[in-house]
Motif scaffolding. Structure first.
Motif, PDB file in Angstrom:
ATOM      1  N   THR A  13      41.577  45.294  51.404  1.00  0.00           N
ATOM      2  CA  THR A  13      40.313  45.060  52.115  1.00  0.00           C
ATOM      3  C   THR A  13      39.336  46.229  51.941  1.00  0.00           C
ATOM      4  O   THR A  13      38.426  46.407  52.746  1.00  0.00           O
ATOM      5  CB  THR A  13      40.576  44.855  53.620  1.00  0.00           C
ATOM      6  N   SER A  14      39.496  47.019  50.896  1.00  0.00           N
ATOM      7  CA  SER A  14      38.728  48.249  50.708  1.00  0.00           C
ATOM      8  C   SER A  14      37.215  48.032  50.709  1.00  0.00           C
ATOM      9  O   SER A  14      36.714  47.001  50.255  1.00  0.00           O
ATOM     10  CB  SER A  14      39.120  48.913  49.384  1.00  0.00           C
ATOM     11  N   LEU A  15      36.507  49.048  51.180  1.00  0.00           N
ATOM     12  CA  LEU A  15      35.048  49.022  51.137  1.00  0.00           C
ATOM     13  C   LEU A  15      34.556  49.177  49.709  1.00  0.00           C
ATOM     14  O   LEU A  15      33.489  48.667  49.356  1.00  0.00           O
ATOM     15  CB  LEU A  15      34.476  50.138  52.015  1.00  0.00           C
ATOM     16  N   SER A  31      53.342  38.937  42.705  1.00  0.00           N
ATOM     17  CA  SER A  31      53.065  38.826  44.141  1.00  0.00           C
ATOM     18  C   SER A  31      51.813  38.000  44.411  1.00  0.00           C
ATOM     19  O   SER A  31      50.868  37.999  43.621  1.00  0.00           O
ATOM     20  CB  SER A  31      52.861  40.223  44.740  1.00  0.00           C
ATOM     21  N   LYS A  32      51.816  37.330  45.557  1.00  0.00           N
ATOM     22  CA  LYS A  32      50.598  36.663  46.028  1.00  0.00           C
ATOM     23  C   LYS A  32      49.675  37.727  46.623  1.00  0.00           C
ATOM     24  O   LYS A  32      50.144  38.715  47.220  1.00  0.00           O
ATOM     25  CB  LYS A  32      50.957  35.594  47.065  1.00  0.00           C
ATOM     26  N   ILE A  33      48.366  37.528  46.483  1.00  0.00           N
ATOM     27  CA  ILE A  33      47.391  38.552  46.864  1.00  0.00           C
ATOM     28  C   ILE A  33      46.196  37.909  47.547  1.00  0.00           C
ATOM     29  O   ILE A  33      45.729  36.841  47.136  1.00  0.00           O
ATOM     30  CB  ILE A  33      46.894  39.324  45.624  1.00  0.00           C
ATOM     31  N   VAL A  34      45.680  38.576  48.578  1.00  0.00           N
ATOM     32  CA  VAL A  34      44.374  38.248  49.145  1.00  0.00           C
ATOM     33  C   VAL A  34      43.579  39.548  49.163  1.00  0.00           C
ATOM     34  O   VAL A  34      44.012  40.539  49.759  1.00  0.00           O
ATOM     35  CB  VAL A  34      44.473  37.662  50.571  1.00  0.00           C
ATOM     36  N   ALA A  35      42.437  39.558  48.488  1.00  0.00           N
ATOM     37  CA  ALA A  35      41.666  40.793  48.341  1.00  0.00           C
ATOM     38  C   ALA A  35      40.170  40.520  48.411  1.00  0.00           C
ATOM     39  O   ALA A  35      39.709  39.433  48.061  1.00  0.00           O
ATOM     40  CB  ALA A  35      42.006  41.468  47.010  1.00  0.00           C
ATOM     41  N   VAL A  36      39.432  41.527  48.857  1.00  0.00           N
ATOM     42  CA  VAL A  36      37.978  41.411  48.862  1.00  0.00           C
ATOM     43  C   VAL A  36      37.447  41.661  47.448  1.00  0.00           C
ATOM     44  O   VAL A  36      38.134  42.238  46.598  1.00  0.00           O
ATOM     45  CB  VAL A  36      37.343  42.409  49.855  1.00  0.00           C
ATOM     46  N   PHE A  53      43.891  35.243  45.816  1.00  0.00           N
ATOM     47  CA  PHE A  53      42.600  34.832  46.362  1.00  0.00           C
ATOM     48  C   PHE A  53      41.651  36.026  46.465  1.00  0.00           C
ATOM     49  O   PHE A  53      42.042  37.103  46.925  1.00  0.00           O
ATOM     50  CB  PHE A  53      42.786  34.232  47.760  1.00  0.00           C
ATOM     51  N   VAL A  54      40.406  35.799  46.052  1.00  0.00           N
ATOM     52  CA  VAL A  54      39.347  36.795  46.227  1.00  0.00           C
ATOM     53  C   VAL A  54      38.398  36.265  47.285  1.00  0.00           C
ATOM     54  O   VAL A  54      37.943  35.116  47.209  1.00  0.00           O
ATOM     55  CB  VAL A  54      38.581  37.057  44.915  1.00  0.00           C
ATOM     56  N   THR A  55      38.088  37.082  48.274  1.00  0.00           N
ATOM     57  CA  THR A  55      37.255  36.631  49.376  1.00  0.00           C
ATOM     58  C   THR A  55      36.240  37.712  49.747  1.00  0.00           C
ATOM     59  O   THR A  55      36.118  38.724  49.055  1.00  0.00           O
ATOM     60  CB  THR A  55      38.136  36.252  50.577  1.00  0.00           C
ATOM     61  N   ASP A  56      35.512  37.496  50.851  1.00  0.00           N
ATOM     62  CA  ASP A  56      34.520  38.485  51.280  1.00  0.00           C
ATOM     63  C   ASP A  56      35.027  39.237  52.512  1.00  0.00           C
ATOM     64  O   ASP A  56      36.211  39.163  52.844  1.00  0.00           O
ATOM     65  CB  ASP A  56      33.163  37.819  51.538  1.00  0.00           C
ATOM     66  N   PHE A 108      38.687  35.597  55.531  1.00  0.00           N
ATOM     67  CA  PHE A 108      39.839  36.346  55.018  1.00  0.00           C
ATOM     68  C   PHE A 108      41.130  35.807  55.623  1.00  0.00           C
ATOM     69  O   PHE A 108      42.142  35.618  54.933  1.00  0.00           O
ATOM     70  CB  PHE A 108      39.684  37.839  55.321  1.00  0.00           C
ATOM     71  N   SER A 109      41.104  35.537  56.929  1.00  0.00           N
ATOM     72  CA  SER A 109      42.289  35.019  57.614  1.00  0.00           C
ATOM     73  C   SER A 109      42.676  33.642  57.074  1.00  0.00           C
ATOM     74  O   SER A 109      43.868  33.333  56.908  1.00  0.00           O
ATOM     75  CB  SER A 109      42.022  34.933  59.114  1.00  0.00           C
ATOM     76  N   LYS A 110      41.682  32.817  56.768  1.00  0.00           N
ATOM     77  CA  LYS A 110      41.941  31.489  56.212  1.00  0.00           C
ATOM     78  C   LYS A 110      42.644  31.589  54.859  1.00  0.00           C
ATOM     79  O   LYS A 110      43.598  30.854  54.578  1.00  0.00           O
ATOM     80  CB  LYS A 110      40.622  30.726  56.066  1.00  0.00           C
TER      81      LYS A 110
END
Length: 304
Positions: A217-219, A235-240, A256-259, A265-267
């Motif tokens: 979730t880095s800035l 690995s599965k990944i969720v990242a900004v 997944f890439v999100t904002d 992000f939670s979804k």
């Protein structure tokens, strides 16, 4: 080729694992790699090593000096290191406009070649002739491991799912509150959230393989190795969407890439947890194997 790495020696185990890995991959190609570490923090700590490095350089001859991070590069510049190749890692050009301006001055006077880790970094640095070359991944170390074995090493509950925040929560730029708030919205007691704090690098593959999802979730980032290492473990990944993350994990099912929106992000985290199978991330980043990157790095050295 005789190569000298100049870098910080302030990591828990001395040299950064990323820099150690890069040196190892160059050695495997037949090059000789030496390390000069700077053990001191802040501008004062780095400046105190200028004359130490100058004296060191008089004793040996190198085909190229490769400095990692801007402060190490400035120290090497003032010590008279030549020819000097510099790797900027992300925070160099993202954290402070003042540092970015100083980098431009040193680049124009001292540095023969600048390497950045992503196209985003090149744009931010405004160094038009910078070479984009991400850090490689040690595929021999980071690989799929039996989940049961991985859980035994981490000591995590085998009856629960596990989400790993891939950084130390105390580092402000890693933006832990977003990960924590997104996780809390799940309201699922069968899932646990963990963070990487004082974990030896050699154990990292076990933590990736014990995790159901890796979070970032880095800035800001350049080209975060933790994402590529997780990919190498399937690995599965969720990242900004920062640095080159979208480019690295695009078209990989389970990644997944999100904002920066907590609800969104939670979804995405919930979606990733619902997927039973691991990803095919390893084959997607075969071009980032450390040996491939070492060959490209050697070609850069030859130009200077």
């Amino acid at each position: 080729m005789e190569i000298l790495f100049v870098s910080s020696g302030n990591c828990k185990n001395g040299i950064s694992p990323i820099i150690q890995s890069q040196g190892k991959s160059l050695k495997e190609l037949g090059h000789s790699v030496s390390f000069f570490t700077i053990k001191g923090k802040g501008i004062k700590g780095y400046l105190s090593h200028v004359f130490v490095l100058k004296k060191y350089l008089k004793k040996s001859s190198y085909d190229v000096v490769h400095a990692h991070y801007s402060l190490s590069a400035m120290t090497a510049s003032l010590a008279g290191a030549k020819p000097l190749v510099v790797s900027l890692m992300g925070s160099d050009v993202k954290a402070s406009p003042i540092v970015a301006s100083i980098i431009k001055i040193f680049k124009n006077i001292f540095w023969k070649k600048v390497i950045v880790k992503s196209l985003d970094m090149k744009t931010s640095s405004k160094i038009n002739d910078a070479k984009v070359l991400p850090n490689g991944v040690d595929f021999k170390k980071f690989k799929p491991i039996d989940r049961k074995k991985a859980l035994e090493v981490t000591g995590w509950n085998p009856n629960k799912k596990h989400v790993l925040f891939a950084a130390n929560p105390k580092r402000r730029e890693k933006n832990y509150p977003l990960a924590k708030n997104a996780f809390d919205k799940l309201k699922d007691d069968s899932v646990e959230l963990h963070a990487l704090v004082d974990i030896p690098n050699e154990l990292m593959p076990y933590y990736f393989n014990a995790s159901d999802v890796i979070l970032l979730t880095s800035l800001w980032e350049g080209s975060p190795n933790v994402i590529k290492e997780a990919m190498a473990c399937n690995s599965k990944i969720v990242a900004v969407d920062v640095g080159d993350i979208k480019k690295v994990i695009k078209d990989t099912s389970g990644c997944f890439v999100t904002d920066f929106n907590v609800a969104v992000f939670s979804k995405k985290l919930k979606q990733a947890l619902a997927l039973e199978n691991k990803t095919n991330g390893r084959e997607k980043i075969a071009h980032l194997d450390a040996s491939v990157i070492a060959t490209a790095l050697t070609n850069i050295y030859k130009t200077v």
